[in-house]
Design an enzyme around this catalytic site. Sequence first.
Site, short mmCIF file in Angstrom:
data_model
loop_
_atom_site.label_atom_id
_atom_site.label_comp_id
_atom_site.label_asym_id
_atom_site.label_seq_id
_atom_site.Cartn_x
_atom_site.Cartn_y
_atom_site.Cartn_z
CB SER A 1 22.33 87.44 -84.51
OG SER A 1 21.25 87.86 -84.08
CG ASP B 1 28.90 92.43 -82.07
OD1 ASP B 1 29.40 91.06 -82.20
OD2 ASP B 1 28.82 93.00 -81.19
CG ASN C 1 30.75 86.14 -81.11
OD1 ASN C 1 31.32 85.58 -80.15
ND2 ASN C 1 30.26 87.63 -81.42
CG HIS D 1 26.14 90.45 -81.10
ND1 HIS D 1 27.00 91.32 -80.13
CD2 HIS D 1 24.89 91.40 -80.43
CE1 HIS D 1 26.21 92.78 -79.46
NE2 HIS D 1 25.61 92.78 -80.73
#
Length: 214
Positions: free
Chosen positions: A140, A149, A111, A113
């Site tokens: 990030s 996260d 992912n 972020h």
Amino acid sequence: MTGRRRRTAVLISGRGSNMAALLDAAADPAYPAEIVLVLSNRPGAGGLARAEAAGIPTRVIDHKAYDGRAAFDAALDAALEEAGIELVVLAGFMRLLTPGFTEKWLGRMINIHPSLLPAFKGVHVHEQALAGGVRFSGCSVHFVTADMDAGPIIGQAVVPVVPGESPDDLAARTLAAEHRLYPAAVALVASGEAALADGRTVYAGDAWTRVTLT
């Protein structure tokens, strides 16, 4: 690293700007990730049309059609398995995933972020950064774990905070950095040059330098 490209799915919920950056990178046959599916939990997601225009198969699994997160995640998992997916890339996918799903795809799902994690998790990130008075923000890329996260970081890009700027200003400059960082990070994971091992990210040689951007 081998010459075979890893079958990759990009999951979106909205306009898909990071998805578009990944599609551009993956158009190069030498890129180690082959995007074979773009999947959205929202039927009207703008990124679906962009993917279709690029000739990428798309699919919608509307989370509103399922009774709870577990049922939705089961349908999502089935779709990924059906497509033979090896790497899952979240690009603005606005759903919290269940621990069972994240455990199955651990080390194979990443992912991006819009902050320098572990700072400013969750939403309203740019407002948080400006309210905190930081001089630098950024983005990030991390492996996805059950905690939001919080997975091991793969790469980061630094974005200076300009005094007096608005959250929208900071968001726009951060997004430009995301479009550089994400394709580089996906390439490292797809090639095996970055991997999850014993709860941390390990790199082949100096591969980490390609995902440390300023």
